[in-house]
Design an enzyme around this catalytic site. Sequence first.
Site, PDB file in Angstrom:
ATOM      1  N   CYS A  40       0.813  -1.220   0.000  1.00  0.00           N
ATOM      2  CA  CYS A  40       0.000   0.000   0.000  1.00  0.00           C
ATOM      3  C   CYS A  40       0.848   1.272   0.000  1.00  0.00           C
ATOM      4  O   CYS A  40       0.324   2.377  -0.160  1.00  0.00           O
ATOM      5  CB  CYS A  40      -0.940   0.011   1.193  1.00  0.00           C
ATOM      6  SG  CYS A  40      -0.108   0.098   2.804  1.00  0.00           S
TER       7      CYS A  40
ATOM      8  N   HIS B  26      10.777  -9.030   4.532  1.00  0.00           N
ATOM      9  CA  HIS B  26       9.929  -8.161   3.709  1.00  0.00           C
ATOM     10  C   HIS B  26       8.632  -7.882   4.462  1.00  0.00           C
ATOM     11  O   HIS B  26       7.658  -8.636   4.332  1.00  0.00           O
ATOM     12  CB  HIS B  26       9.613  -8.823   2.363  1.00  0.00           C
ATOM     13  CG  HIS B  26      10.820  -9.181   1.573  1.00  0.00           C
ATOM     14  ND1 HIS B  26      11.001 -10.399   0.961  1.00  0.00           N
ATOM     15  CD2 HIS B  26      11.945  -8.458   1.307  1.00  0.00           C
ATOM     16  CE1 HIS B  26      12.158 -10.416   0.341  1.00  0.00           C
ATOM     17  NE2 HIS B  26      12.765  -9.247   0.537  1.00  0.00           N
TER      18      HIS B  26
ATOM     19  N   CYS C  81       5.559 -15.246  -0.286  1.00  0.00           N
ATOM     20  CA  CYS C  81       5.676 -13.853   0.159  1.00  0.00           C
ATOM     21  C   CYS C  81       5.301 -12.923  -1.003  1.00  0.00           C
ATOM     22  O   CYS C  81       5.714 -13.161  -2.150  1.00  0.00           O
ATOM     23  CB  CYS C  81       7.105 -13.576   0.609  1.00  0.00           C
ATOM     24  SG  CYS C  81       7.471 -11.817   0.904  1.00  0.00           S
TER      25      CYS C  81
ATOM     26  N   CYS D   5     -23.393 -42.759   3.643  1.00  0.00           N
ATOM     27  CA  CYS D   5     -24.558 -41.927   3.321  1.00  0.00           C
ATOM     28  C   CYS D   5     -25.600 -42.731   2.555  1.00  0.00           C
ATOM     29  O   CYS D   5     -26.620 -42.165   2.134  1.00  0.00           O
ATOM     30  CB  CYS D   5     -24.135 -40.710   2.513  1.00  0.00           C
ATOM     31  SG  CYS D   5     -23.597 -41.083   0.817  1.00  0.00           S
TER      32      CYS D   5
ATOM     33  N   CYS E 141     -19.487 -46.808  -8.350  1.00  0.00           N
ATOM     34  CA  CYS E 141     -18.369 -47.586  -8.886  1.00  0.00           C
ATOM     35  C   CYS E 141     -17.081 -46.818  -8.656  1.00  0.00           C
ATOM     36  O   CYS E 141     -16.976 -45.646  -9.031  1.00  0.00           O
ATOM     37  CB  CYS E 141     -18.577 -47.849 -10.374  1.00  0.00           C
ATOM     38  SG  CYS E 141     -17.138 -48.544 -11.230  1.00  0.00           S
TER      39      CYS E 141
ATOM     40  N   CYS F 205     -30.785 -23.314 -45.775  1.00  0.00           N
ATOM     41  CA  CYS F 205     -30.718 -23.994 -47.063  1.00  0.00           C
ATOM     42  C   CYS F 205     -30.966 -25.484 -46.900  1.00  0.00           C
ATOM     43  O   CYS F 205     -30.976 -26.022 -45.801  1.00  0.00           O
ATOM     44  CB  CYS F 205     -29.373 -23.748 -47.733  1.00  0.00           C
ATOM     45  SG  CYS F 205     -27.995 -24.625 -46.962  1.00  0.00           S
TER      46      CYS F 205
ATOM     47  N   CYS G 115     -29.644 -33.747 -49.958  1.00  0.00           N
ATOM     48  CA  CYS G 115     -30.710 -32.744 -49.965  1.00  0.00           C
ATOM     49  C   CYS G 115     -31.714 -33.061 -48.863  1.00  0.00           C
ATOM     50  O   CYS G 115     -32.178 -34.199 -48.741  1.00  0.00           O
ATOM     51  CB  CYS G 115     -31.399 -32.734 -51.331  1.00  0.00           C
ATOM     52  SG  CYS G 115     -32.898 -31.703 -51.401  1.00  0.00           S
TER      53      CYS G 115
END
Length: 516
Positions: free
Chosen positions: A140, A156, A182, A250, A255, A308, A322
Amino acid sequence: MDFDDDMYDSYSDQDEEFMDTDVSVDDNNCDDDDDGDDDDDVDDSIESSTINPHKKNYTILSEDDLRGRQEEDITEVSNVLSISRVSASILLLRYNWNVVEVHQAWFADEEKVRSMLGIMEKPVLQNDQNSEELTLCGICLENYPRNTMIDVGCGHPFCCSCWNGYIGTAIKDGPGCLMLRCPQHKCRVAVGQDMINMLASEEDKVKYSYYFLRSYVEVNKKIKWCPSPGCIYAVEFEIGSGINDICCKCTHSFCWNCIEDVHSPVDCGTVAKWVFKNSDESENVTWILANSKACPKCNRPIQKNDGCMHMTCREPCRYEFCWLCLGKWINYDHKCNSFDKEKQEGEEKVKNMAKSLLDRYTHYYERWAANEKSRVKAMGDLQKMQDVTIDKLRSIQCQLQSELKFIADAWVQIIECRRVLKWTYAYGYYLPEHEHAKKQLFEYLQGEAESGLERLHQCAEKEIEVHLNAEAPSEEFNEFRIKLAGLTTVTRNYFENLVQALENGLADVDSLPASE
């Protein structure tokens, strides 16, 4: 090749003998006490009613179990290497929680490992760490008293606000926060969990802890999370043990290999194709019939999505035709405005062929889906039976808990058989049409198993109502016990034959006499 009722009935005599066996019941015994535990009875019934039961080859792990294992690994690395627990955690994260690899790398070249992971041997000493002299924050660019700033031992310092923002942003970005460094440019010193606990918000601490726990599972080839939504359990599997079916605490079954619902005896490749086909077509069968045409070359249904009439089939066909007359497309001078009876008949033939393919798919899908729906309903019926029906029967029929275990056996068998039958329809869909002998054997075994299951399901679902509505113990209940237990065994045998045949690739057709 013909199949009659004498084939695949090596078990029939013993099943009939079992169903004729008398089961004595003491009608005068109305004691509600039971020697066994209710939960144990249910567990035993599940184990005894499973098709092809096998030794349990997996372990269910809770979050506490996983954290306990993490702590054990961290403690071992910390003690052996004489380093802090924070440094041990960084090492284990880098080496995928493999303690052996950590030891090998460390003792081979400790200095290289420290440099690569940013683990300092000793922190950088600064004489002014307790000083109130103003120091510039490198993020900052504001000045703060040095004794209010924090670094990770690299020299630092940054203010607490910037540390909080830096850590919070990293955690929001995902699991990469576990290897945080850091924030100083080119500094490689690692930010450990101690810094997270000291500087992060409570919400970010919870997220970091979540990522830290999941890292232990997601890098371990022997452990996977249960795929059921909201489940907190993981499964440790004995790789190479052969059976891939897992049943979590649960209650979700899956698998191990492909994480889909348990699908034995159908292989994972067939399941993958079937699931993809369902997601691609099952909800749109009616729409496809009304709005698509089949490619004249490969018969694959095609939807027209451009203006088309020039159509090109998908890979690998790539046939050009077609849309109106289904004739081969040469160039834009193509004309199909005149009525051609032969072409019209050809178009109808292609349409009928495409419809036949979809009808075949619909046949197998409807039966697959119906058995899954019936399986889910049976699971609810089993739960209701355990919560309500058993107690009511104990009271009316004067039975012990253990004497009513045959009902739980029947319902667990129904659930398992519905699961197997469901997947046999996927198997049948992909069974090559030209393999007539295998197809005939498959449909015979499937039909016998399905008929047995319907008789068992009908008995368990409908005939029990008579005894639930009775006012006093009756001799007919003993007959019901014999019938339901017998049908359970017979049905299990039918399905064991079916499962064994499918697991062997229907190879038994090679040993059967050819039809004359």
